[in-house]
Design an enzyme around this catalytic site. Structure first.
Site, PDB file in Angstrom:
ATOM      1  N   LYS A   1       0.857  -1.179   0.000  1.00  0.00           N
ATOM      2  CA  LYS A   1       0.000   0.000   0.000  1.00  0.00           C
ATOM      3  C   LYS A   1       0.894   1.230   0.000  1.00  0.00           C
ATOM      4  CE  LYS A   1      -1.086   2.504   2.902  1.00  0.00           C
ATOM      5  NZ  LYS A   1      -0.610   3.896   3.275  1.00  0.00           N
TER       6      LYS A   1
ATOM      7  N   THR B   1       8.997   0.184   1.446  1.00  0.00           N
ATOM      8  CA  THR B   1       7.836   0.906   0.941  1.00  0.00           C
ATOM      9  C   THR B   1       7.031   1.391   2.125  1.00  0.00           C
ATOM     10  OG1 THR B   1       5.870   0.737  -0.414  1.00  0.00           O
ATOM     11  CG2 THR B   1       6.490  -1.214   0.823  1.00  0.00           C
TER      12      THR B   1
ATOM     13  N   ASN C   1      -4.026  16.419  -0.182  1.00  0.00           N
ATOM     14  CA  ASN C   1      -3.274  16.541   1.063  1.00  0.00           C
ATOM     15  C   ASN C   1      -3.649  17.769   1.882  1.00  0.00           C
ATOM     16  OD1 ASN C   1      -1.103  14.308   1.303  1.00  0.00           O
ATOM     17  ND2 ASN C   1      -1.159  14.835  -0.867  1.00  0.00           N
TER      18      ASN C   1
END
Length: 413
Positions: free
Chosen positions: A186, A197, A408
């Site tokens: 993810k 990651t 964001n």
């Protein structure tokens, strides 16, 4: 998928649970307001060997410390990984470690395992603790739903702002043994790993000695997850866990196995960048000619992280000056007189000098990639030669759009 055309490995269904010896599940425990799947579980066979790499940030979630401690204590002999999404459980004080301990202890009891055999990974908003009553209530259905077919639900349950699930499985013969490798990940924003990651998991049904497996995973991570950037920000919760289980593989096949692991990890890493928040385009940067591989990696990753390069790609602007400027900002020495740059197949600089090029054709190439209309490639290629050596490194990034700002700016509101 063209990614595997030249490989002895073939794509198969099944994701993280495709290899033998693994089960998974994913449920909605109510951790997310959306009621989407938010709690995942991966369980391995007793003889599995786990290797983990984690964020290098000094600001990191307590679950990272717990994973490191238990991997060390068990020499990698862990049996289960619990993943909650929606709450990072980072920067939450003593409650962070207490909640991680409570969750893994409760799960260990339900699975009849030792506490130290259970790991936990968390992802979501920093500073938000896990709603523990909901998590603990979700453990029973999570364990009940464990199955060989549960990989897809697990891949969904670990997502946060991701738009798509990221999972893959491959198989191939190493000698007379059919070996399978599975993976899920993810990540969409806060992507600039310094070891792994955001969250990534890999399974393999070939056993390897611990030292061999650890070294192999370090190399695999370095050329895949460590070579991507969406926004230049490193997470507090970055974790990558890789499990190998089964009979020990003959050492003559170690290199072939590593190729398979790199294929899976690179696919997952590129999927993260492709799914970057607000992204329209995956681009690849190839850097050649440095004296050390590490130098080529640094330059390639710096170009991928440059906001000016990312916005130029988003606007289909072949502004090669931004590429060169990013390369020069790394502190890695190279001679400008030896620098040549290509955007796709179009050379825009040769031996430190600008080259006349058909700007309209380059813009058309960039637009075709963004719109998915290029028949020969699905990612935009930038090539940079900075010297005469054959040393080369590759990194991947995505364009930066106004949509990234919107996502964001509103993330916690």
């Amino acid at each position: 998928m063209s990614f595997f055309q030249s490989s002895k490995w073939s794509l198969i269904a099944g994701g993280i649970t495709a290899p033998s010896g693994f089960k998974a599940s994913g449920v909605s425990a109510g951790l997310k307001p959306s009621k989407k799947l938010d709690l995942a579980l991966l369980v391995t066979s007793p003889n599995a060997q786990c290797s983990g790499t984690f964020t290098q940030s000094f600001v990191r979630a307590k679950c990272i410390n717990l994973c490191l401690e238990r991997l060390s204590k068990t020499a990698g002999k862990v049996r289960a990984v619990l993943v909650n999404s929606g709450h990072a459980n980072a920067c939450t004080g003593n409650r962070g470690i207490d909640d991680s301990l409570i969750a893994t202890r409760a799960l260990a009891e339900k699975l009849d395992l030792l506490e130290e055999e259970v790991l936990i990974c968390s992802t979501g908003v920093i500073g938000e603790p896990i709603p523990m009553q909901k998590l603990l209530k979700g453990l029973d259905p999570l364990v009940m739903n464990l199955s060989k077919e549960g990989g897809s639900d697990a891949a969904k349950a670990i997502l946060t702002t991701d738009l798509i699930e990221k999972e893959i499985a491959i198989e191939g013969y190493l000698g007379d043994r059919l070996i399978r490798i599975g993976g899920m990940a993810k990540g969409s924003g806060m992507i600039h790993p310094n070891m792994a990651t955001m969250l990534g998991f890999l399974t393999c049904d070939a056993g390897l000695p611990k030292d061999v497996w650890d070294a192999m995973i370090d190399r695999v991570v370095d050329c895949s997850f460590n070579a991507i950037s969406v926004d230049g920000d490193t997470s507090t919760n970055d974790s990558f866990l890789a499990f190998a289980q089964g009979d020990i593989l003959d050492s003559q096949h170690f290199n072939e196995l590593e190729i398979g692991l790199k294929l899976v990890s690179t696919y997952l890493a590129q999927s993260i960048v492709r799914d970057g928040e607000g992204a329209n385009c995956l681009f690849e940067v190839k850097v050649k000619g440095t004296s050390k591989i590490a130098h080529a990696q640094i330059i390639a990753r710096q170009i991928c992280s440059s906001c000016l390069v990312k916005t130029a790609i988003h606007g289909c602007d072949p502004n090669w000056g931004r590429i060169l400027s990013a390369a020069g900002s790394t502190g890695i020495p190279f001679s400008l007189d030896e620098v040549s740059i290509w955007i796709g197949s179009f050379q825009v600089m040769s031996n430190g000098q600008p080259v006349e090029f058909n700007r309209k054709l380059v813009i058309r190439y960039m637009k075709e990639i963004i719109k998915g209309n290029n028949a020969s490639d699905e990612k935009l290629i930038i090539s940079l030669v900075v010297g005469r050596s054959e040393i080369e490194a590759i990194a991947w990034g995505c364009d930066l759009s106004s949509e990234y700002i919107h996502i964001n700016a509103d993330y916690t509101t």
